[in-house]
Design a protein around this motif. Structure first.
Motif, PDB file in Angstrom:
ATOM      1  N   ALA A  10       0.596  -0.882   0.083  1.00 52.94           N
ATOM      2  CA  ALA A  10      -0.153   0.039  -0.090  1.00 52.94           C
ATOM      3  C   ALA A  10       0.930   1.293  -0.043  1.00 52.94           C
ATOM      4  CB  ALA A  10      -0.837   0.138   1.299  1.00 52.94           C
ATOM      5  N   ALA A  11       2.027   1.098   0.411  1.00 57.15           N
ATOM      6  CA  ALA A  11       2.852   2.373   0.401  1.00 57.15           C
ATOM      7  C   ALA A  11       4.214   1.888   0.463  1.00 57.15           C
ATOM      8  CB  ALA A  11       2.622   3.208   1.669  1.00 57.15           C
ATOM      9  N   ALA A  12       5.304   2.753   0.240  1.00 54.33           N
ATOM     10  CA  ALA A  12       6.742   2.476   0.141  1.00 54.33           C
ATOM     11  C   ALA A  12       7.166   2.186   1.731  1.00 54.33           C
ATOM     12  CB  ALA A  12       7.435   3.328  -0.317  1.00 54.33           C
ATOM     13  N   PRO A  13       8.244   1.473   2.007  1.00 52.13           N
ATOM     14  CA  PRO A  13       8.482   1.154   3.250  1.00 52.13           C
ATOM     15  C   PRO A  13       8.707   2.256   4.026  1.00 52.13           C
ATOM     16  CG  PRO A  13       9.668  -0.527   1.871  1.00 52.13           C
ATOM     17  CD  PRO A  13       9.086   0.799   0.923  1.00 52.13           C
ATOM     18  N   GLU A  14       9.534   3.472   3.305  1.00 50.72           N
ATOM     19  CA  GLU A  14       9.964   4.815   4.132  1.00 50.72           C
ATOM     20  C   GLU A  14       8.447   5.236   4.938  1.00 50.72           C
ATOM     21  OE1 GLU A  14      10.272   5.778   0.011  1.00 50.72           O
ATOM     22  OE2 GLU A  14      10.641   4.092   1.015  1.00 50.72           O
ATOM     23  N   VAL A  15       7.309   5.216   4.308  1.00 49.63           N
ATOM     24  CA  VAL A  15       6.074   5.652   4.766  1.00 49.63           C
ATOM     25  C   VAL A  15       5.756   4.935   6.003  1.00 49.63           C
ATOM     26  CG1 VAL A  15       3.672   5.947   4.284  1.00 49.63           C
ATOM     27  CG2 VAL A  15       5.389   6.300   2.427  1.00 49.63           C
ATOM     28  N   GLY A  16       5.922   3.623   5.872  1.00 49.87           N
ATOM     29  CA  GLY A  16       5.423   2.797   7.137  1.00 49.87           C
ATOM     30  C   GLY A  16       6.462   3.235   8.404  1.00 49.87           C
ATOM     31  N   LEU A  17       7.824   3.374   7.911  1.00 53.49           N
ATOM     32  CA  LEU A  17       8.769   3.813   8.926  1.00 53.49           C
ATOM     33  C   LEU A  17       8.404   5.137   9.466  1.00 53.49           C
ATOM     34  CD1 LEU A  17      11.917   2.251   7.297  1.00 53.49           C
ATOM     35  CD2 LEU A  17      10.815   1.228   9.236  1.00 53.49           C
ATOM     36  N   HIS A 176       1.559 -16.861   7.875  1.00 49.47           N
ATOM     37  CA  HIS A 176       1.747 -15.555   8.990  1.00 49.47           C
ATOM     38  C   HIS A 176       2.040 -14.381   8.208  1.00 49.47           C
ATOM     39  CE1 HIS A 176       3.436 -19.687  10.634  1.00 49.47           C
ATOM     40  NE2 HIS A 176       3.297 -19.009  11.658  1.00 49.47           N
ATOM     41  N   ALA A 177       1.593 -13.213   9.011  1.00 45.42           N
ATOM     42  CA  ALA A 177       1.353 -11.963   8.311  1.00 45.42           C
ATOM     43  C   ALA A 177       2.874 -11.240   8.481  1.00 45.42           C
ATOM     44  CB  ALA A 177       0.576 -11.080   8.736  1.00 45.42           C
ATOM     45  N   THR A 178       3.859 -11.863   7.550  1.00 42.03           N
ATOM     46  CA  THR A 178       4.933 -11.101   7.678  1.00 42.03           C
ATOM     47  C   THR A 178       5.051 -10.152   6.355  1.00 42.03           C
ATOM     48  OG1 THR A 178       5.780 -12.924   5.910  1.00 42.03           O
ATOM     49  CG2 THR A 178       6.165 -13.244   8.583  1.00 42.03           C
ATOM     50  N   GLY A 179       6.218  -9.430   6.508  1.00 39.96           N
ATOM     51  CA  GLY A 179       6.231  -8.457   5.485  1.00 39.96           C
ATOM     52  C   GLY A 179       6.986  -7.237   5.664  1.00 39.96           C
ATOM     53  N   LEU A 180       6.697  -6.144   4.954  1.00 37.76           N
ATOM     54  CA  LEU A 180       7.706  -4.766   5.036  1.00 37.76           C
ATOM     55  C   LEU A 180       6.810  -3.615   5.600  1.00 37.76           C
ATOM     56  CD1 LEU A 180       9.834  -4.841   1.806  1.00 37.76           C
ATOM     57  CD2 LEU A 180      10.671  -5.807   4.128  1.00 37.76           C
ATOM     58  N   PRO A 181       7.386  -2.788   6.005  1.00 42.59           N
ATOM     59  CA  PRO A 181       6.760  -1.383   6.520  1.00 42.59           C
ATOM     60  C   PRO A 181       5.897  -0.875   5.588  1.00 42.59           C
ATOM     61  CG  PRO A 181       8.865  -1.441   7.221  1.00 42.59           C
ATOM     62  CD  PRO A 181       8.784  -2.279   6.459  1.00 42.59           C
ATOM     63  N   GLY A 182       4.578  -0.592   5.481  1.00 41.13           N
ATOM     64  CA  GLY A 182       3.803   0.021   4.537  1.00 41.13           C
ATOM     65  C   GLY A 182       2.862  -1.293   3.900  1.00 41.13           C
ATOM     66  N   GLU A 183       3.160  -2.586   4.051  1.00 43.17           N
ATOM     67  CA  GLU A 183       2.313  -3.665   3.545  1.00 43.17           C
ATOM     68  C   GLU A 183       1.222  -3.821   4.339  1.00 43.17           C
ATOM     69  OE1 GLU A 183       5.562  -6.065   0.937  1.00 43.17           O
ATOM     70  OE2 GLU A 183       5.064  -6.815   3.093  1.00 43.17           O
ATOM     71  N   VAL A 184      -0.065  -4.133   3.722  1.00 45.47           N
ATOM     72  CA  VAL A 184      -1.336  -4.243   4.272  1.00 45.47           C
ATOM     73  C   VAL A 184      -1.759  -5.856   3.916  1.00 45.47           C
ATOM     74  CG1 VAL A 184      -3.544  -3.519   4.497  1.00 45.47           C
ATOM     75  CG2 VAL A 184      -1.661  -1.974   4.051  1.00 45.47           C
TER      76      VAL A 184
END
Length: 231
Positions: A10-17, A176-184
């Motif tokens: 849903a967004a780039a990792p830097e947005v999640g961070l 398992h709900a694994t992933g990167l910041p910004g993922e949904v």
């Protein structure tokens, strides 16, 4: 949605961070001071939907995914990311790891209950990188097809519903709900899932946001959300 969930960037990792940085400030703790991490779960929240939170929940990618799952016009835009449990490592786990589906219908007295005719679906929004050891939410793959007959036409409290769907879905494989910041993760409202113990080294930041459906879940409808409980 046949598996009971779909994963969306849903967004780039830097947005999640960037959202994570705001959450550290909200809870008054620091990523550089683990001596302050004394509770296995600390609750934060986004109630405004502004800044990086809004970039995630308002992203075109997430809107397209919700259109595909619910049908165009089948869901209502989010106002915020809602409640955000932050799980910390190296501590005795919280006693909140039972199999369940989230409260999904409003009762006449203004409370919430669990029903097969859900009026919401669930988003799991990652604000940190989540690997297999970082307390990812456990998901019983395809369990929405077990939950619907287990619940029938009844309306249940959270504990009673959890007991029914845990037994009914016991043979399902796990994801398992694994992933990167910004993922949904867009999770079917009847998918059985659970928290788990944090075995890693970095705190896990994840929102649990309900998306209101435009109409209660109708298992006979011609949408991926409805077909997921039939196929």
């Amino acid at each position: 949605m046949k598996q009971g969930f779909v994963k969306v960037r849903a967004a780039a990792p830097e947005v999640g961070l960037a959202a994570q940085e705001l959450l550290w400030k909200q809870i008054g703790l620091s990523p550089d001071a683990p001596e302050g991490w004394t509770q296995p779960v600390v609750w934060a929240a986004d109630m405004t939907g502004q800044g990086p939170f809004g970039q995630i929940i308002g992203s075109p990618e997430l809107a397209r995914a919700l259109d595909e799952v619910c049908g165009r016009g089948g869901w209502q835009p989010l106002g915020s990311c809602g409640n955000i449990p932050i799980r910390f490592p190296n501590l005795p786990p919280a006693d909140d790891r039972g199999w369940h589906i989230d409260l999904n219908v409003m009762t006449e007295d203004g409370g919430w209950a669990v029903s097969g005719r859900s009026t919401t679906l669930l988003l799991l929004i990652l604000f940190s990188e989540v690997g297999p050891d970082d307390a990812p939410t456990r998901i019983r793959v395809g369990s929405q097809r077990d939950a619907l007959p287990a619940l029938g036409d009844g309306t249940y409290d959270h504990v009673s519903a959890g007991q029914l769907v845990e037994t009914a879905s016991a043979e399902r494989p796990l994801a398992h709900a694994t992933g990167l910041p910004g993922e949904v993760y867009v999770v079917h409202p009847l998918t059985v899932h659970a928290a788990q113990e944090h075995l890693g080294s970095r705190p896990r930041f994840m929102a649990q946001a309900p998306v209101f459906l435009s109409a209660p879940l109708d298992p006979a409808a011609d949408t991926p959300l409805a077909r997921a409980v039939r196929e």
